[in-house]
Design a protein around this motif. Structure first.
Motif, PDB file in Angstrom:
ATOM      1  N   LEU A 185      34.157  42.201  35.393  1.00 17.85           N
ATOM      2  CA  LEU A 185      32.871  41.863  36.011  1.00 17.85           C
ATOM      3  C   LEU A 185      33.073  41.087  37.304  1.00 17.85           C
ATOM      4  CD1 LEU A 185      30.767  40.848  32.872  1.00 17.85           C
ATOM      5  CD2 LEU A 185      30.429  42.860  34.325  1.00 17.85           C
ATOM      6  N   PHE A 186      34.095  40.251  37.341  1.00 17.97           N
ATOM      7  CA  PHE A 186      34.409  39.502  38.559  1.00 17.97           C
ATOM      8  C   PHE A 186      34.755  40.478  39.681  1.00 17.97           C
ATOM      9  CE2 PHE A 186      37.023  37.084  41.480  1.00 17.97           C
ATOM     10  CZ  PHE A 186      36.445  35.825  41.492  1.00 17.97           C
TER      11      PHE A 186
ATOM     12  N   GLU B 176      19.492  37.747  43.667  1.00 18.53           N
ATOM     13  CA  GLU B 176      19.049  38.892  42.866  1.00 18.53           C
ATOM     14  C   GLU B 176      20.027  39.222  41.743  1.00 18.53           C
ATOM     15  OE1 GLU B 176      18.460  42.001  45.706  1.00 18.53           O
ATOM     16  OE2 GLU B 176      16.577  41.153  46.479  1.00 18.53           O
ATOM     17  N   HIS B 177      21.224  38.645  41.790  1.00 17.47           N
ATOM     18  CA  HIS B 177      22.253  38.881  40.764  1.00 17.47           C
ATOM     19  C   HIS B 177      22.860  37.538  40.370  1.00 17.47           C
ATOM     20  CE1 HIS B 177      21.942  42.611  43.156  1.00 17.47           C
ATOM     21  NE2 HIS B 177      22.162  43.231  42.029  1.00 17.47           N
ATOM     22  N   GLN B 178      22.031  36.667  39.793  1.00 17.12           N
ATOM     23  CA  GLN B 178      22.455  35.296  39.558  1.00 17.12           C
ATOM     24  C   GLN B 178      23.551  35.178  38.509  1.00 17.12           C
ATOM     25  OE1 GLN B 178      19.368  32.303  39.373  1.00 17.12           O
ATOM     26  NE2 GLN B 178      18.019  33.486  40.714  1.00 17.12           N
ATOM     27  N   VAL B 179      23.592  36.090  37.560  1.00 17.42           N
ATOM     28  CA  VAL B 179      24.677  36.053  36.570  1.00 17.42           C
ATOM     29  C   VAL B 179      26.011  36.322  37.250  1.00 17.42           C
ATOM     30  CG1 VAL B 179      25.650  37.212  34.552  1.00 17.42           C
ATOM     31  CG2 VAL B 179      23.226  36.644  34.612  1.00 17.42           C
ATOM     32  N   TYR B 180      26.048  37.330  38.091  1.00 16.14           N
ATOM     33  CA  TYR B 180      27.262  37.597  38.855  1.00 16.14           C
ATOM     34  C   TYR B 180      27.623  36.396  39.727  1.00 16.14           C
ATOM     35  CZ  TYR B 180      27.885  42.632  37.928  1.00 16.14           C
ATOM     36  OH  TYR B 180      28.147  43.852  37.352  1.00 16.14           O
ATOM     37  N   ALA B 181      26.619  35.826  40.393  1.00 14.46           N
ATOM     38  CA  ALA B 181      26.880  34.697  41.295  1.00 14.46           C
ATOM     39  C   ALA B 181      27.505  33.530  40.541  1.00 14.46           C
ATOM     40  CB  ALA B 181      25.589  34.263  41.977  1.00 14.46           C
ATOM     41  N   GLN B 182      27.012  33.248  39.346  1.00 14.06           N
ATOM     42  CA  GLN B 182      27.594  32.170  38.550  1.00 14.06           C
ATOM     43  C   GLN B 182      29.052  32.462  38.210  1.00 14.06           C
ATOM     44  OE1 GLN B 182      25.112  30.772  35.194  1.00 14.06           O
ATOM     45  NE2 GLN B 182      23.442  31.909  36.160  1.00 14.06           N
ATOM     46  N   LEU B 183      29.336  33.704  37.889  1.00 13.50           N
ATOM     47  CA  LEU B 183      30.700  34.088  37.542  1.00 13.50           C
ATOM     48  C   LEU B 183      31.611  34.047  38.760  1.00 13.50           C
ATOM     49  CD1 LEU B 183      32.734  35.238  35.462  1.00 13.50           C
ATOM     50  CD2 LEU B 183      31.905  37.523  36.053  1.00 13.50           C
ATOM     51  N   LEU B 184      31.093  34.459  39.920  1.00  8.78           N
ATOM     52  CA  LEU B 184      31.906  34.558  41.124  1.00  8.78           C
ATOM     53  C   LEU B 184      32.154  33.210  41.792  1.00  8.78           C
ATOM     54  CD1 LEU B 184      31.441  37.574  40.692  1.00  8.78           C
ATOM     55  CD2 LEU B 184      30.782  37.776  43.095  1.00  8.78           C
ATOM     56  N   PHE B 185      31.154  32.322  41.772  1.00  7.85           N
ATOM     57  CA  PHE B 185      31.236  31.132  42.613  1.00  7.85           C
ATOM     58  C   PHE B 185      31.193  29.799  41.883  1.00  7.85           C
ATOM     59  CE2 PHE B 185      29.202  34.507  45.215  1.00  7.85           C
ATOM     60  CZ  PHE B 185      30.287  34.738  46.044  1.00  7.85           C
ATOM     61  N   TRP B 186      30.853  29.811  40.622  1.00 11.04           N
ATOM     62  CA  TRP B 186      30.852  28.575  39.846  1.00 11.04           C
ATOM     63  C   TRP B 186      31.756  28.757  38.640  1.00 11.04           C
ATOM     64  CZ3 TRP B 186      26.691  30.423  42.477  1.00 11.04           C
ATOM     65  CH2 TRP B 186      26.083  29.536  43.377  1.00 11.04           C
ATOM     66  N   ARG B 187      32.500  27.736  38.291  1.00  8.54           N
ATOM     67  CA  ARG B 187      33.455  27.837  37.179  1.00  8.54           C
ATOM     68  C   ARG B 187      32.730  27.651  35.850  1.00  8.54           C
ATOM     69  NH1 ARG B 187      38.869  27.909  38.386  1.00  8.54           N
ATOM     70  NH2 ARG B 187      39.358  27.697  40.599  1.00  8.54           N
ATOM     71  N   THR B 188      32.002  28.685  35.464  1.00 10.55           N
ATOM     72  CA  THR B 188      31.176  28.621  34.260  1.00 10.55           C
ATOM     73  C   THR B 188      31.922  29.058  33.006  1.00 10.55           C
ATOM     74  OG1 THR B 188      30.355  30.819  34.872  1.00 10.55           O
ATOM     75  CG2 THR B 188      28.999  28.933  35.486  1.00 10.55           C
ATOM     76  N   ILE B 189      33.101  29.657  33.164  1.00  9.39           N
ATOM     77  CA  ILE B 189      33.870  30.159  32.020  1.00  9.39           C
ATOM     78  C   ILE B 189      35.118  29.303  31.854  1.00  9.39           C
ATOM     79  CG2 ILE B 189      34.870  32.183  30.915  1.00  9.39           C
ATOM     80  CD1 ILE B 189      31.956  32.529  31.786  1.00  9.39           C
ATOM     81  N   PRO B 190      35.173  28.418  30.870  1.00 10.63           N
ATOM     82  CA  PRO B 190      36.368  27.596  30.673  1.00 10.63           C
ATOM     83  C   PRO B 190      37.617  28.460  30.508  1.00 10.63           C
ATOM     84  CG  PRO B 190      34.564  26.776  29.315  1.00 10.63           C
ATOM     85  CD  PRO B 190      34.120  28.093  29.885  1.00 10.63           C
TER      86      PRO B 190
END
Length: 222
Positions: free
Chosen positions: A66-67, A105-119
């Motif tokens: 997904l990244f 428009e793709h906030q889930v992707y944005a969180q994955l791409l730019f914020w360290r949301t997945i430990p």
């Protein structure tokens, strides 16, 4: 990803991979980015969890795919936006607008791409490659702005890139945190994008001296 030209078995496998990724995004939208469950993905697709491992050996592998997928989509949106720009400043604004609009428009992707949301998640070199292409696209845009005499060459320095990305990411963070459902046109924070770009241009004005007082800390340490 296009499946044209693939044999039937390979095409079906690729289609299943795309289905898995699409379902994963849907679940992340409702459950949260870090709460993705392989069992939930399998149930949504009507398959047994062990069958999912034929396509992705782990949840981290899905995040990795997904990244890469998200970065490819964002890169393409960024590149397409500047095709009809009449001058360099318009090109820069269109590119930045496309970037921000896509992220909202793709906030889930944005969180994955730019914020360290997945430990513990770190993208593979292959998945990170399109992100590096996007950074190079940004460098090229800023270099073209330098070549047009609109900003100082320091704008393309490591400090310049860091400042630019920090300003734009800051707007996105504020918008997504405070008005996550607002459109790009209506967002209270994201509408400041032209102002932020102007701040960047002023910081790297063509007359800027390398040793003057306006030199930023990021440049001095880059």
């Amino acid at each position: 990803m296009s499946t044209a030209g693939l044999d039937r078995r390979t095409r079906r496998r690729q289609e299943t991979i795309e289905e898995i990724l699409s379902v994963a995004i849907e679940l992340m939208e409702t459950e949260g980015v870090a709460a993705l469950s392989l069992s939930a993905v399998a149930r949504r697709l009507g398959m047994q969890p062990p069958s999912l491992y034929q396509y992705f050996p782990s949840k981290m592998a899905i995040y990795d795919a997904l990244f890469q997928r998200g970065n490819e989509l964002l890169r393409d949106a960024y590149r397409t936006a500047t095709v009809d720009a009449e001058d360099q400043l318009e090109s820069n604004l269109k590119a930045a607008t496309a970037f921000c609009r896509w992220c909202l428009e793709h906030q889930v992707y944005a969180q994955l791409l730019f914020w360290r949301t997945i430990p513990g998640f770190e993208p593979s070199p292959e998945a990170f490659a399109p992100a590096q292409e996007s950074i190079q696209d940004l460098r090229d845009h800023l270099q073209a702005t330098v070549d047009a005499g609109l900003v100082h060459p320091d704008a393309v320095s490591a400090g310049g890139i860091a400042l630019y990305t920090s300003l734009v990411a800051g707007l996105l963070s504020q918008q997504m945190a405070n008005e996550p459902h607002a459109s790009f046109e209506d967002g209270r924070f994201i509408k400041l994008l032209p102002v932020v770009l102007e701040m960047f241009y002023q910081q790297y004005a063509p007359t800027r001296g390398r040793n003057d007082r306006s030199t930023s800390a990021t440049d001095r340490t880059s």
